[in-house]
Structure formats: structure tokens, C-alpha cells
Design a protein around this motif. Structure first.
Motif, PDB file in Angstrom:
ATOM      1  N   ALA A  52       0.826  -1.213   0.000  1.00 21.14           N
ATOM      2  CA  ALA A  52       0.000   0.000   0.000  1.00 21.14           C
ATOM      3  C   ALA A  52       0.856   1.258   0.000  1.00 21.14           C
ATOM      4  N   ASP A  53       2.015   1.203   0.638  1.00 19.53           N
ATOM      5  CA  ASP A  53       2.886   2.376   0.737  1.00 19.53           C
ATOM      6  C   ASP A  53       3.558   2.736  -0.585  1.00 19.53           C
ATOM      7  N   ILE A  54       3.519   1.843  -1.565  1.00 20.87           N
ATOM      8  CA  ILE A  54       4.123   2.154  -2.869  1.00 20.87           C
ATOM      9  C   ILE A  54       3.070   2.251  -3.967  1.00 20.87           C
ATOM     10  N   ALA A  86     -20.880  -1.222   3.163  1.00 18.25           N
ATOM     11  CA  ALA A  86     -19.879  -0.207   2.797  1.00 18.25           C
ATOM     12  C   ALA A  86     -19.073   0.292   3.984  1.00 18.25           C
ATOM     13  N   LEU A  87     -19.458  -0.064   5.201  1.00 19.70           N
ATOM     14  CA  LEU A  87     -18.783   0.466   6.390  1.00 19.70           C
ATOM     15  C   LEU A  87     -17.586  -0.407   6.731  1.00 19.70           C
ATOM     16  N   ASP A  88     -16.402   0.024   6.287  1.00 20.84           N
ATOM     17  CA  ASP A  88     -15.175  -0.745   6.521  1.00 20.84           C
ATOM     18  C   ASP A  88     -14.119   0.057   7.276  1.00 20.84           C
ATOM     19  N   GLY A  89     -14.468   1.255   7.734  1.00 21.00           N
ATOM     20  CA  GLY A  89     -13.490   2.083   8.440  1.00 21.00           C
ATOM     21  C   GLY A  89     -12.646   2.936   7.509  1.00 21.00           C
ATOM     22  N   TYR A  90     -12.708   2.650   6.209  1.00 18.62           N
ATOM     23  CA  TYR A  90     -11.935   3.410   5.230  1.00 18.62           C
ATOM     24  C   TYR A  90     -12.786   4.473   4.537  1.00 18.62           C
ATOM     25  N   LEU A  91     -14.018   4.124   4.250  1.00 19.72           N
ATOM     26  CA  LEU A  91     -14.856   4.952   3.391  1.00 19.72           C
ATOM     27  C   LEU A  91     -15.514   6.076   4.189  1.00 19.72           C
ATOM     28  N   TYR A 148      -4.251  -4.334  -5.202  1.00 24.18           N
ATOM     29  CA  TYR A 148      -4.660  -3.011  -5.671  1.00 24.18           C
ATOM     30  C   TYR A 148      -5.302  -2.290  -4.499  1.00 24.18           C
ATOM     31  N   LEU A 149      -5.471  -1.000  -4.629  1.00 26.49           N
ATOM     32  CA  LEU A 149      -6.223  -0.215  -3.659  1.00 26.49           C
ATOM     33  C   LEU A 149      -7.637  -0.031  -4.185  1.00 26.49           C
ATOM     34  N   ASP A 150      -8.618  -0.199  -3.302  1.00 28.07           N
ATOM     35  CA  ASP A 150      -9.995   0.008  -3.707  1.00 28.07           C
ATOM     36  C   ASP A 150     -10.139   1.414  -4.292  1.00 28.07           C
ATOM     37  N   PRO A 151     -10.712   1.543  -5.501  1.00 30.12           N
ATOM     38  CA  PRO A 151     -10.769   2.860  -6.155  1.00 30.12           C
ATOM     39  C   PRO A 151     -11.542   3.918  -5.376  1.00 30.12           C
ATOM     40  N   ILE A 152     -12.461   3.494  -4.496  1.00 29.99           N
ATOM     41  CA  ILE A 152     -13.278   4.467  -3.761  1.00 29.99           C
ATOM     42  C   ILE A 152     -12.768   4.650  -2.332  1.00 29.99           C
ATOM     43  N   LYS A 184      -9.972   3.308  -0.969  1.00 29.60           N
ATOM     44  CA  LYS A 184      -8.506   3.235  -0.883  1.00 29.60           C
ATOM     45  C   LYS A 184      -8.032   2.133   0.053  1.00 29.60           C
ATOM     46  N   ALA A 185      -8.905   1.235   0.417  1.00 29.17           N
ATOM     47  CA  ALA A 185      -8.518   0.100   1.265  1.00 29.17           C
ATOM     48  C   ALA A 185      -7.667  -0.869   0.453  1.00 29.17           C
ATOM     49  N   PRO A 186      -6.640  -1.478   1.053  1.00 28.18           N
ATOM     50  CA  PRO A 186      -5.813  -2.451   0.325  1.00 28.18           C
ATOM     51  C   PRO A 186      -6.599  -3.721   0.051  1.00 28.18           C
ATOM     52  N   CYS A 187      -6.498  -4.233  -1.165  1.00 26.41           N
ATOM     53  CA  CYS A 187      -7.233  -5.431  -1.572  1.00 26.41           C
ATOM     54  C   CYS A 187      -6.255  -6.470  -2.110  1.00 26.41           C
TER      55      CYS A 187
END
Length: 845
Positions: A13-15, A286-291, A356-360, A362-365
Motif C-alpha cells: 500500500a505504501d508504494i 460499505a462500512l469498513d473504516g476506510y470509506l 490493488y487499492l480500492d478505487p473508492i 482506498k482500502a488495500p485489496c
């Protein structure tokens, strides 16, 4: 083991960065990229091919370290087909939902630099014009600029007429973000972004987006299976306004637009009312702590008001809790680049990981699967895998043994009749195709052709040398249309140029004109003539200055083209024949009779003409040479330090970008430096790099040849030398060097040949056609398709509004590129595409 995996995912995720287009407001995310070295990242070529000449428009945003880096340059895979990618891009505004296409060799690298330069509004406006989608509107349609808060007024105006119409709302690049169908004074259907009908309209009234709009009297949009709105329009308008008025306080009660929520305990969906359950299920997922709250509507099929009410209910029932911290550590430090696994062997069944990062959110997938094998025996850079990734996840990293081996670029489409393939095969491009030992080397050799003496890449011209260079000429190449042949060098961003606001007040005539320009190659601004005045070339004997030639009409120029080159009297599309009005300056030098430059006795109306296109920024000189020296010794021009015709100096001894040879033509393209100010006015003036095309082919005159000199029409941009070469080669292919003073006639296709071609198109369309399960048989659909003489669509007009129209349109767009049609008088061929029972029929329109 779990902690180790979590750390590995965090390192990835950091890169990982989102590629953002800053030129459009609001800025648009166009893809993802991953660091593979300290200053380089890998991404999809289909995401960035528009920006190879405008890297300044892009930024890489790393959400976890909270860093933003600018893009210095972009390098596409040398075999990536920019023309197909451009055609696909131009069709994106015609669908209800985005359709993701898979391209071969879909990989690119971007070079980064830490300083994010300010964006010049003029350059951004010009880029937006160049990337504008084509508009299919008529003179009877109404159009204009839509400011914030005006969406409701525009809808009300259309309703007040009592007539049926289609309202389309677009951004600065003509990409539609809202459509509203009005039937007999009521709202029948609506789309706003990912929402439809009542919820879409309510969200549109709340968001109040600015943009542009078109009101058309005919609704020819393929609405698919969207049913009509049953709520009376007046009642719907009242409800939309009520929600918009209540939302500010409602958002404040849940913590504001940036509030993030997490699930606190398990939920029993049966405790909610029948009408609430579907909304609760969507918001809960949709509630994952990221969105954050403001982005939940992008994830679910609910408007902001419904999300806010549902979230408040979950909060009141103590089922969710607001997160105190955000998930991004914001360390301002990038992670260690992921090393490309060029040397890793992959065998069928080997374990692979996609990241990848979730496009909306940004959570790591992270998804896992196995390696399936190469797409074909002859192509080991297009690989297949079994990782199940949705279409929207184009660009996921494919990792083996903690090293990147490829970039996912879409689902694999099995060929017709192909069996025994898994259900979920993904397509990826091998990372090794960009390594120094494989395709990168191929790129260098293909750029330089057979010029072994120029193996090193040329040095970049200092930024100050671009001080007066304009951007409009570059915009045409930026669109990808230039990829007819040849590859362009990476250039530093040019300086700014004033540009008018996009479409001004968006009047009817302006919209139609803009649409026509986009359907050509790009929007090109007309500048001053290339020559500032007659120049004295270095090989003109002392005291003798070349004299200007008397200007005569283009018919005479066409006659010269026939007499000395055997060309057709009809110039290529978008070009005109012109006579040479300035002396090119190639003269015999009595002191050096063996000089290959010796070849022109006098410049008169019988031995020189030009092929000119303001639109394509091309000026190609054809000069009858006194001998065949340019063909026999083209290396002289490659090695020569100056270009005598202009006194332009080479950038260095290794300036050749590309050279080639065919049956009748030998040519090269090189970089030269020309003074911004004439040297007689300022001997120390800065030099500006220009690209020149030089070639030669045998003339119809025995013992002589035609010398070719290609350069830009204006001082703006750089020469599209690939297009120059294509035009000359096509003229030669159609020429007749043995004819006796008369133009070679191109035989036009017969009616039978045209009919046979239409039937062949019907057969190909049928292969890509999928009959929808439900469609209105009483409302037949058809498509008017017009192809130019290269088989490129110049018009796609859809008639019909149901699923059948959409299916036909998909078939038409999926069939590209089309086979080259037979030659017709107007250089185009039209066809009317319909469905008879379950068979596609193509007839004369």
C-alpha cells in the motif's frame, strides 16, 4: 504469520498511488501505479496514453504516506496500439455504464519528480479540448453552459415546453454525467452518475454540479432495462428539494462529510422494516473504516439523503461507531519499490497474488489465484491467470514470490468456439516487456531502426529552449491519433499558450463546430507561416541569393505532382497541393561538384511543389533533384551537421530518431536546432529543437529523384513524422511512375464489390452480437454507420432506445478495427445496420 502478511500488505500500500488528472475540475482519477524504483512507477498504458506529451497534467497521489508527486515523462510499451485505445475512449460516452476494453501490451512506466508544479489554466483548457468526446447533435438542439445550482432550472425549462426531449449534462470533456428523458411534459427516466430515476434526480438536485448541457428533441439513448418513473413529476421535484434542504443538518448530526464509521456488532436485518432492509444492507456492506460518509454514495445505489438517514438509524441503534482515526498513517515516506521479477519463471499452477487499492475507499485489496500460461505460443508477454478480479480492477499488480511479474489489464475474452477454458481467466502484461534486456531494448532498436551508430538515447533539450514553444501542435499528438506509424520521443513539457474557455457559452453553432473538430484528429490552432522570409542557405555561391518563386494556383501544383512524382491529382484527405513560394535553397555548388547537395538547377514552376495541411500541422516539400544522390547516399544527410535549406544545426552527432527504407522510398527523421530569433538579428539567440523528415524516391524523370523535406506547418508543436511517412508512402503506393504525363486513375469499386463488403461487415458484426433476452419488438432499432477510406468510423448514429439498440451498438464498437473498404468516389461507405429475426443485416442507407 498474520502480522507478517499484514506488514507485507501495508508495504504494498505504501508504494501504490492513484494517477490523477489535474487538468479537469474536479480532478479525475484515471488509474493506479506502483513504484518499481525510486523515480519510476508502472501502470497501464491505456490509462496514460493521452498524456505522453502532457505529463504535467498528471500527479501520483500516494494515500498512505500522504505524498503527491508529479509526472516528468511517460513511456508506453512500444507495441501498445494507441489508435485502438483512442477509438475506445471516444466511445465511452455512449454507454449507460463504462465498458472496459482489454488491450495487448497494456503497460507503461512513468518517471516521477518530487516538485508538483502549478497547473497553467491555458494548457489545461487546451488539453480538455483535445480530449473532448465527439457530440452527436443537430442544429435544432439547444445547448449551453450549466453553472452550479442551474440543473433544476434547465429541467424545468425543458418540462415547460410540454414536448418530449433528452437532457444530457456533460463535463468539460463532453463526458456525460447525467441524462434525463422527458416525455410529454413529465420526467420519464433519469441517470446521475451511478444512480437512476428518482434517487438519481434527488442526488442531482443536491449536488448541483456545474458543466454543460444539451437538450435534444429526439431521445436516441439506449436506456437498457430502466423502467419509467411512476411518481408525478411535480411530486418528485418537491421531494428532491425537501431532501436537499434537510441534508446539511442531517450530515452535521452524523459527524460531517469526512466521518468514517465501523461496524460495532452483528446486525439482524429482520429487525428493520421491509422498506428499509435493502438500504440497510447496502450501507452496512460499505462500512469498513476506510470509506468516509461523502463517498458511500459512490459505492451503493443510494442517494446522499438515504445514506445519511440509514447511517443515523444504525448509529441510534448502537450498531455502528464513528472511527476516531483515519486508516492512513501519513508518514510522508514512500515504501521500498517492488522489484520486477523479470527473471522469475512461471509455470502453470504456480500461486499468484493480485494487489490493488480500492478505487473508492482506498482500502488495500488482495486476491489470490494461479498462473495459467501464455496467451499464445508466439506471444509470451500476454499472460493469463485465474485470479478473479472485477472489470473495474484493471491495473492490479500480479505478484509471484513477492516480486511483480505483471499488470492485470482485464478479463480474458475467449475466441469463438474455444472450449476447455476456466470461467474466470484474467489477462496481464508481463513486466519483463519493459526491462532493459527485452522489449525496452526492442523499443530502442525500433526507434533507431538500423542506425547502429546511434545506440545511445539523445540528451534532453534544456527547458529554456522551449521558452517560446506553443502547445497546440502537441495536443493533436496527445490524442493518440498520431500512432499511424513511428514512435515519438519523450519531450519536456512545452511552455504555455493562451486558450479560450471550453466552448464559451456553448452555443449551438459552437458545439457543432467543436464536434466536427474532435471527429477529425484533434483541435489545432492556426498559426503563422513556417517561414519568416527567404533565407540564404550555406551552399549558395557567395553573392547569389535565392529568389522567391512566382505563386500560382494549386491546380498547377497538382500537375507538377503528377509530372515529377506520378502522384494522383487528388491530394490525401485534409491536405492540399501548393506551389513553393519560398526558395528551398538547394543549389549546385560549382566549387564542389561531388557534393550530394548538388541537384537543383533552378527553382521554377516545373520542379517543386508542397503538400500542406494546417489542420495536421504538416508541410511536405517535394523537390526534383538533378541526380539520384539522395537515394544513393542518404547517409550524407544523416551525418551532415547542418540542414542547408534552413541553416538549422543538429542537436548532436546522434540526432536520428528513426530511419527506414521501402521498395521505393528511403528516409530518416532527426532533430535539429533552429534559432528562435533569426541569427542576423541576434547571433546569441536561444535555439529551439525541431523535428525534420528527409527522404527521397525515384522520379518519373530518368536519372533523377524527388527529394522530400517534411516539417511542421507552423512553429507550434513537433512534427508527427510517422504521419509524414505514412502520407508519402500512400502516395507512392497509388502512383504510377511509368505513366506518360497523365494521372494514374484509381479504379472505383463496383456496386457488387460494395455490397459484398457490407455483407462481410454483417458477418463480423454477427460474431460480436449478443441478442438481449428482452427487447421491444414493436420498436425496431438500427444504426447508421459511416466508415472512411481507412475503415475508421466517422459516424455512428443509433436509432432506438431499448436493449436491442444497446446490443447493436456494442457489436458495432466491438468490431473495430474494420477491414479497409473498397474505394468510393466520396472516400467513405455508409451502411444501415438492422436486425431481422436474430440475424444482423447491413444494407445501403
Amino acid at each position: 504469520m498474520v502480522k507478517e502478511l499484514e506488514k507485507y500488505i501495508q508495504d504494498l500500500a505504501d508504494i501504490t498511488a492513484f494517477i490523477v488528472d489535474r487538468a479537469i475540475v474536479p480532478e479525475k482519477t484515471i488509474g493506479q501505479a506502483w513504484l518499481i524504483s525510486k523515480g519510476r512507477a508502472v501502470t497501464l498504458a491505456s490509462s496514460v496514453f493521452h498524456y505522453t506529451e502532457a505529463p504535467w497534467a498528471l500527479a501520483l497521489k500516494f494515500p498512505y504516506p500522504d505524498l503527491v508527486l508529479s509526472v516528468k515523462s511517460i513511456t508506453l510499451h512500444p507495441d501498445f496500439n494507441k489508435r485502438d485505445a483512442r477509438s475506445n475512449y471516444l466511445s465511452t460516452g455512449t454507454y449507460l455504464k463504462p465498458i472496459y476494453s482489454v488491450f495487448e501490451n497494456d503497460i507503461a512506466t512513468v518517471t516521477l519528480e518530487p516538485e508538483l508544479l502549478p497547473l497553467a489554466p491555458e494548457k489545461a483548457a487546451e488539453l480538455n479540448r483535445a480530449m473532448a468526446l465527439p457530440l452527436n447533435i443537430s442544429p435544432q438542439d439547444m445547448s449551453g453552459v450549466m453553472r452550479a445550482h442551474e440543473a433544476g432550472s434547465i429541467i424545468q425549462q425543458a418540462l415547460s415546453t410540454g414536448q418530449s426531449s433528452l437532457i444530457t449534462m456533460l463535463d468539460a470533456r463532453n463526458y456525460p454525467f447525467a441524462r434525463i428523458s422527458i416525455k410529454q411534459g413529465r420526467i420519464a427516466k433519469a441517470i446521475y452518475k451511478n444512480l437512476t430515476n428518482e434517487l438519481g434526480l434527488c442526488e442531482l438536485i443536491w449536488q448541483k454540479p456545474p458543466g454543460n448541457f444539451i437538450v435534444q428533441s429526439i431521445d436516441n439513448f439506449a436506456w437498457s432495462n430502466i423502467t419509467d418513473i411512476n411518481i408525478p413529476t411535480e411530486q418528485l421535484g418537491i421531494e428532491a428539494n425537501r431532501r436537499a434542504q434537510e441534508l446539511p443538518k442531517l450530515i452535521e448530526s452524523i459527524g460531517g462529510p469526512d466521518a468514517r464509521y465501523e461496524r460495532k456488532q452483528q446486525i439482524d436485518i429482520n429487525k428493520f422494516g421491509q422498506g428499509q432492509r435493502w438500504m440497510v444492507e447496502q450501507v452496512w456492506s460499505a462500512l469498513d473504516g476506510y470509506l468516509p460518509f461523502s463517498q458511500i454514495t459512490e459505492r451503493v445505489s443510494l442517494d446522499t439523503y438515504s445514506v445519511a438517514k440509514t447511517l443515523l438509524e444504525l448509529k441510534n441503534q448502537d450498531l455502528v461507531v464513528q472511527s476516531d482515526s483515519e486508516p492512513f498513517h501519513k508518514s510522508c515516506a514512500l515504501g521500498n519499490p517492488l522489484i520486477p521479477g523479470n527473471d522469475i519463471e512461471a509455470n502453470a499452477g504456480d500461486n499468484l497474488t493480485a494487489f490493488y487499492l480500492d478505487p473508492i475507499s482506498k482500502a488495500p485489496c488482495r486476491e489470490t489465484g494461479t498462473f495459467f500460461g501464455a496467451k499464445s505460443i508466439s506471444n509470451n508477454t500476454s499472460l493469463l491467470h485465474t485470479i478473479n478480479l472485477p472489470n473495474a480492477k484493471h491495473g492490479a499488480l500480479i505478484i509471484k514470490e513477492k516480486r511483480i511479474i505483471g499488470v492485470h489489464n482485464g478479463p480474458y475474452q475467449a475466441k469463438q468456439g474455444q472450449t476447455g477454458m476456466p470461467d474466470h481467466l484474467g489477462h496481464m502484461t508481463w513486466i519483463g516487456s519493459l526491462s532493459a534486456n527485452s522489449v525496452a531494448k526492442k523499443l530502442r532498436t525500433s526507434e533507431m531502426a538500423s542506425a547502429s551508430s546511434i545506440a545511445e538515447e539523445p540528451e534532453t533539450i534544456p527547458q529554456e529552449m522551449f521558452a517560446s514553444q506553443k502547445t497546440s501542435g502537441v495536443m493533436r499528438r496527445m490524442t493518440g491519433e498520431q500512432s499511424l506509424s513511428g514512435t515519438y520521443p519523450e519531450m519536456e513539457p512545452p511552455a504555455e499558450e493562451p486558450a479560450q474557455d471550453f466552448l464559451g457559452r456553448f452555443s449551438k453553432n459552437q458545439v457543432i463546430a467543436a464536434s466536427a473538430l474532435v471527429l477529425l484528429i484533434g483541435i489545432v490552432m492556426i498559426a503563422a507561416s513556417f517561414f519568416a522570409g527567404p533565407k540564404v542557405p550555406s551552399n549558395v555561391p557567395s553573392g547569389e541569393k535565392p529568389q522567391p518563386v512566382k505563386k500560382i494556383d494549386s491546380k498547377q501544383a497538382a500537375k507538377i505532382a503528377v509530372n515529377i512524382a506520378g502522384f494522383s491529382r487528388v491530394p490525401p484527405k485534409d491536405f492540399t497541393y501548393e506551389l513553393v513560394t519560398e526558395d528551398p535553397g538547394f543549389r549546385k555548388d560549382p566549387a564542389d561538384p561531388n557534393n550530394p547537395n548538388n541537384g537543383v538547377d533552378t527553382i521554377d514552376e516545373n520542379n517543386a511543389f508542397e503538400l500542406v495541411s494546417k489542420q495536421l500541422n504538416q508541410r511536405i516539400l517535394f523537390l526534383l533533384w538533378g541526380n539520384t544522390a539522395p537515394i544513393d547516399n542518404m547517409e550524407f544527410f544523416i551525418r551532415n551537421k547542418t540542414l542547408p535549406v534552413f541553416n538549422w544545426e543538429k542537436t548532436d552527432a546522434k540526432n536520428v530518431m528513426k530511419k527506414g527504407k521501402s521498395d521505393r522510398m528511403i528516409w530518416f527523421a532527426g532533430r535539429f536546432l533552429k534559432p528562435i530569433i533569426p541569427p542576423e538579428e541576434d547571433p546569441e539567440a536561444n535555439l529551439l529543437e525541431t523535428i525534420v523528415y528527409i527522404g527521397a524516391f525515384p522520379s518519373r524523370k530518368p536519372g533523377r529523384c524527388v527529394f522530400v523535406l517534411g516539417r511542421t506547418y507552423s512553429d507550434e508543436g513537433n512534427l508527427d513524422f510517422g504521419l509524414t511517412n505514412k502520407i508519402v508512402e500512400e502516395l507512392l503506393a497509388q502512383s504510377n511512375p511509368d505513366m506518360d504525363g497523365e494521372e494514374a486513375q484509381i479504379e472505383l469499386a463496383t456496386a457488387e464489390e460494395i455490397t459484398a463488403y457490407r455483407q462481410s461487415i454483417a458477418k463480423v458484426l454477427q460474431e460480436h452480437f449478443k441478442l438481449p433476452k428482452k427487447y421491444d419488438k414493436k420498436n425496431p432499432a438500427s444504426i447508421l454507420l459511416v466508415l472512411d477510406n481507412e475503415g475508421e468510423p466517422t459516424k455512428i448514429e443509433v436509432k432506438g432506445t431499448d436493449a436491442l439498440a444497446e446490443a447493436l451498438q456494442k457489436s458495432v464498437l466491438a468490431t473495430k478495427p474494420y477491414a479497409k473498404p473498397p474505394v468510393t468516389k466520396d472516400k467513405s461507405i455508409g451502411m444501415n445496420i438492422t436486425l431481422v429475426q436474430d440475424k444482423i443485416v447491413v444494407e445501403e442507407p
